[in-house]
Design an enzyme around this catalytic site. Sequence first.
Site, mmCIF file in Angstrom:
data_model
loop_
_atom_site.group_PDB
_atom_site.id
_atom_site.type_symbol
_atom_site.label_atom_id
_atom_site.label_comp_id
_atom_site.label_asym_id
_atom_site.label_seq_id
_atom_site.Cartn_x
_atom_site.Cartn_y
_atom_site.Cartn_z
ATOM 1 N N SER A 70 -7.977 5.586 -11.491
ATOM 2 C CA SER A 70 -7.967 5.121 -10.104
ATOM 3 C C SER A 70 -6.583 4.755 -9.592
ATOM 4 O O SER A 70 -6.362 4.737 -8.372
ATOM 5 C CB SER A 70 -8.895 3.910 -9.944
ATOM 6 O OG SER A 70 -8.515 2.862 -10.830
ATOM 7 N N ASP A 362 -6.337 -5.079 -4.548
ATOM 8 C CA ASP A 362 -7.663 -5.546 -4.957
ATOM 9 C C ASP A 362 -7.565 -6.068 -6.388
ATOM 10 O O ASP A 362 -6.464 -6.244 -6.912
ATOM 11 C CB ASP A 362 -8.727 -4.451 -4.802
ATOM 12 C CG ASP A 362 -8.539 -3.269 -5.743
ATOM 13 O OD1 ASP A 362 -7.744 -3.375 -6.696
ATOM 14 O OD2 ASP A 362 -9.187 -2.223 -5.528
ATOM 15 N N HIS A 365 -5.783 -3.086 -8.562
ATOM 16 C CA HIS A 365 -4.798 -2.115 -8.103
ATOM 17 C C HIS A 365 -3.677 -2.746 -7.273
ATOM 18 O O HIS A 365 -3.926 -3.636 -6.452
ATOM 19 C CB HIS A 365 -5.493 -1.027 -7.282
ATOM 20 C CG HIS A 365 -6.626 -0.375 -8.007
ATOM 21 N ND1 HIS A 365 -7.951 -0.730 -7.786
ATOM 22 C CD2 HIS A 365 -6.642 0.589 -8.953
ATOM 23 C CE1 HIS A 365 -8.727 -0.008 -8.573
ATOM 24 N NE2 HIS A 365 -7.963 0.795 -9.292
#
Length: 389
Positions: A70, A362, A365
């Site tokens: 991600s 977040d 990340h």
Amino acid sequence: ISLLSRPLKSLIIHHIFVHSSISLSITGLRIFKEKNMFIRLSSFLVLTGFYASFGTCQPLVPALIIMGDSVVDAGNNNLRLTLVKANFPPYGRDFLAHTATGRFSNGKLAIDFTAENLGFTSYPVAYLSQDAANETNLLTGANFASGASGYHDGTSLLYNAISLTQQVENYKEYQSKVTSMVGRDKANEIFKGAIHLLSTGSSDFLQSYYINPILNAIVTPDRFSDRLMRFYSTFIQNMYDLGARRIGVTTLPPLGCLPAAITMFGGIGSNTCVERLNRDAVSFNTKLNNTSVNLANKLPGLKLVVFDIYNPLLNMVMKPEENGFFESRRACCGTGTVETSFLCNALSVGTCSNATSYVFWDGFHPSEAANRVLADNLLGQGFSLISQT
């Protein structure tokens, strides 16, 4: 309570605290600007040298290939039946046209800045996105990354992500498409000259190993890392066999400093990095470096660079003001303690209005601002991948 209603002593303390904080912030910002200016100036001078030697304004390499999880996913999970996706607000609110593309950030990823630094005028398209339907977009590279994937294919299965093995299969399909467009010889030149970047491993630990009581009871972190090294070695060998000769791989970040990791593994009320997780990351990174040296010695013509993201990110976390940030423990989205993917949404209460002062967007990340700092720090580490020698 208004300042006028406070006792005089409290008001004086408040006055001293605020103005001291402002002074410290200004000092930290000045240090950050000077350091950041030096990094960018150094990078600019070196890149200028490369551009001058090539005598062209074309990108420094023919293509940029991205694989991993991600941290580098640009939207490949968007159409998958998975909880790990980011194609909705507030993700992407600071990206081009304020669009949530599937990037796990408020804006650009570190690889987006990397593409810009290399001279590309567009970012590698997510291979499974509609943008890739126009196959000419693939001539300058593609992004195969998938949120929640890892070195271990079992990690991907837990979240219905695209495994690293499948990403390699998709890359083979990509090669066929490029070959059909430009011919075998030209295609081989592109594959050989392209920079291939891999960024993965965090999900193997945070979203698999640490939350599996049976696994971490019978397998030590050291042995688990050894297992991941075997998968990594297989990946490098497979990419080499497919013609890749310039490969970069990122280390693990300081896992114990990610806001969600502190919440999940740091104990009730903890607001400090989880040191045992960081120790595991350091141990893994040592193995990654050693394994990469062995692979580079074993495979003729391979340029293999390990990009250190552990120390630059740790520096931002431990010294936020020196790096131009205000908040490094709590993320911007929601409460900033655990939210990611669907938990970070337009209805999340407490989301900050300006993410530029936050290291993390977040729970897992970095923010666009942090990604820029990471990209600037990593630029100097990858010059051997650009060099023609």
